[in-house]
Structure formats: structure tokens, C-alpha cells
Motif scaffolding. Structure first.
Motif, PDB file in Angstrom:
ATOM      1  N   ILE A  72     -26.552   7.877  -3.201  1.00  0.00           N
ATOM      2  CA  ILE A  72     -26.663   6.618  -3.948  1.00  0.00           C
ATOM      3  C   ILE A  72     -26.245   5.428  -3.081  1.00  0.00           C
ATOM      4  N   ALA A  73     -25.211   5.644  -2.253  1.00  0.00           N
ATOM      5  CA  ALA A  73     -24.742   4.548  -1.394  1.00  0.00           C
ATOM      6  C   ALA A  73     -25.801   4.085  -0.411  1.00  0.00           C
ATOM      7  N   PHE A  74     -26.728   4.982  -0.061  1.00  0.00           N
ATOM      8  CA  PHE A  74     -27.777   4.633   0.894  1.00  0.00           C
ATOM      9  C   PHE A  74     -29.031   4.072   0.219  1.00  0.00           C
ATOM     10  N   LEU A  75     -29.138   4.165  -1.099  1.00  0.00           N
ATOM     11  CA  LEU A  75     -30.342   3.708  -1.787  1.00  0.00           C
ATOM     12  C   LEU A  75     -30.418   2.179  -1.805  1.00  0.00           C
ATOM     13  N   GLU A  76     -31.584   1.673  -1.494  1.00  0.00           N
ATOM     14  CA  GLU A  76     -31.805   0.221  -1.467  1.00  0.00           C
ATOM     15  C   GLU A  76     -33.066  -0.098  -2.274  1.00  0.00           C
ATOM     16  N   PRO A  77     -32.919  -0.648  -3.467  1.00  0.00           N
ATOM     17  CA  PRO A  77     -34.100  -0.904  -4.306  1.00  0.00           C
ATOM     18  C   PRO A  77     -34.906  -2.103  -3.817  1.00  0.00           C
ATOM     19  N   ARG A  78     -36.213  -1.979  -3.934  1.00  0.00           N
ATOM     20  CA  ARG A  78     -37.128  -3.098  -3.663  1.00  0.00           C
ATOM     21  C   ARG A  78     -37.954  -3.302  -4.924  1.00  0.00           C
ATOM     22  N   TYR A  79     -37.532  -4.257  -5.747  1.00  0.00           N
ATOM     23  CA  TYR A  79     -38.192  -4.487  -7.025  1.00  0.00           C
ATOM     24  C   TYR A  79     -39.493  -5.269  -6.823  1.00  0.00           C
ATOM     25  N   ASN A  80     -40.453  -5.019  -7.714  1.00  0.00           N
ATOM     26  CA  ASN A  80     -41.756  -5.650  -7.622  1.00  0.00           C
ATOM     27  C   ASN A  80     -42.237  -5.972  -9.025  1.00  0.00           C
ATOM     28  N   ALA A  81     -42.289  -7.251  -9.345  1.00  0.00           N
ATOM     29  CA  ALA A  81     -42.699  -7.678 -10.695  1.00  0.00           C
ATOM     30  C   ALA A  81     -44.144  -8.115 -10.737  1.00  0.00           C
ATOM     31  N   GLY A  82     -44.919  -7.761  -9.727  1.00  0.00           N
ATOM     32  CA  GLY A  82     -46.308  -8.203  -9.668  1.00  0.00           C
ATOM     33  C   GLY A  82     -47.248  -7.198 -10.292  1.00  0.00           C
TER      34      GLY A  82
END
Length: 217
Positions: A75-85
Motif C-alpha cells: 500500500i505504501a508504494f501505491l500511487e493513484p492516478r485519477y481520471n475524471a474524463g
């Protein structure tokens, strides 16, 4: 037969005195010397002095990796890239759904899988020996690696969780996909309507179908 670089005839004696040392000892000593020179900047850095105050276990973790993988490590390594398109009309709602998925479904699933394996100690020991715990398989699916580097020694390492609306890569009901060359897990932006059971099933199938592969899964 003769040795490659001299006229020594390979006999039962020279096989052990000449050939084996050449290929099993000398060749490896060259590699080890190159590694030593690289780590010490050709002798400019005194490694023993730098690490003498640290316990051996700490040095091992920083230089290499943790021997086991925990949910908190992943979990510490997870990096979210959100996309609202993409196909969403309500972009704010799409982002909120993705944030909920990341924090309450993906993270929770990793922790639940770890707890399930800890409950069955015998199964856990077997999985650790074979490297087949769920967390190990998840990391391998996302990165192609069988381990996680230590965060202090590898501060730039991350596993990107990308929410994607590109129809060429993801459809709403597609399996999660991974690009191991860039440590990226791609999930459709609608996040399976935040159905945890559906995501768990699709992730398990994706991992199972790609085990042993490397590259883009």
C-alpha cells in the motif's frame, strides 16, 4: 578438447584444476570485482565505514529488499492516478468513485488477503516458501518483480494505479491490466461500480492468466 585461451588439453586432472576454476571461479570474480567497484565508486567510498553503525538486517533491507511482503508495504508504494474524463458526464463523481475504490476496495482487499493467509499458518509458510502468497503474486503482476525494494533505499519506486477510460485498453468489464515495464496497474475508470466481489474475481483471473509472463499483461 583444449581450453579456449591456451593449449592445455582437458583431461580428468585439468578439468578440475584448469577448466572449472576458469568458468566457475575466475568469471565470477570479475563480476564481483565490477560490482564492488560500482558500489564503492572505484574505491572512493568506504562501504564498511558507511554501514558499520547499522545492524546487518537494516543494511540488507536498504541495499536489497524486505524478505517478506506485507499489505502495508504494498500500500505504501501505491500511487493513484485519477481520471475524471472519458465517458463520464459527472467528472467530480467519477473522481470520487475512483478515490473510494482506491482507499476502500483495493487497499482493503490487500489487507484482507494478508489476514486470510495469516489465519492459516501452515498455508502461509508454504506460500512464503514458494513465493506464491497473494501479495507476492500481486506485486509480480504489477511490476514483474518477486520482491519490493526497501523504501529508504529506493525512494522513487512506486506502483501506479491508473484509472483509464481509453477504449483501446480498457472496457468497463475488462480485466485489470498491468504494464510491468513501468509498474502500472490499469483499471477502467468506472471501477466496476465499486463492486468489491467483482473486482476481486477479475483481479484473481488477471493474475492467474498472466503468471510467468513479463512485459505488458
Amino acid at each position: 578438447l583444449l581450453c579456449d585461451d591456451d593449449d592445455t588439453l582437458i583431461t580428468s586432472d585439468s578439468y578440475f584444476t584448469k577448466l572449472l576454476p576458469k568458468y566457475l571461479v575466475h568469471s565470477r570474480s570479475i563480476a564481483l570485482d565490477a560490482l564492488r567497484e560500482g558500489l564503492t565508486l572505484n574505491g572512493l567510498v568506504n562501504i564498511p565505514v558507511q554501514f558499520c553503525a547499522l545492524p546487518f538486517g537494516v543494511v540488507s533491507k536498504i541495499a536489497f529488499s524486505n524478505p517478506t511482503i506485507s499489505a502495508d508495504d504494498v500500500i505504501a508504494f501505491l500511487e493513484p492516478r485519477y481520471n475524471a474524463g472519458g465517458e463520464c458526464n459527472d467528472k467530480q463523481l467519477a473522481k470520487e468513485e475512483q478515490e473510494y475504490f482506491f482507499n476502500n476496495i483495493l487497499k482493503k482487499l490487500l489487507k484482507e488477503k494478508e489476514e486470510e493467509e495469516h489465519e492459516d499458518k501452515k498455508k502461509q509458510d508454504k506460500d512464503l516458501e514458494t513465493g506464491k502468497s497473494f501479495l507476492s503474486r500481486f506485486v509480480s503482476f504489477c511490476t514483474g518483480l518477486n520482491y519490493l525494494p526497501h523504501r529508504i533505499g529506493n525512494p522513487d519506486f512506486s506502483i501506479i494505479v491508473e484509472f483509464n477510460f481509453d477504449p483501446k485498453e480498457c472496457a468497463p468489464e475488462s480485466l485489470p491490466i498491468a504494464h510491468t515495464c513501468v509498474n502500472t496497474l490499469k483499471i477502467h475508470g468506472l471501477v466496476y461500480n465499486n463492486d468489491k466481489e467483482k473486482f476481486e474475481e477479475k483481479l484473481a483471473l488477471a493474475i492467474e492468466n498472466t503468471e510467468g509472463c513479463f512485459g505488458m499483461t
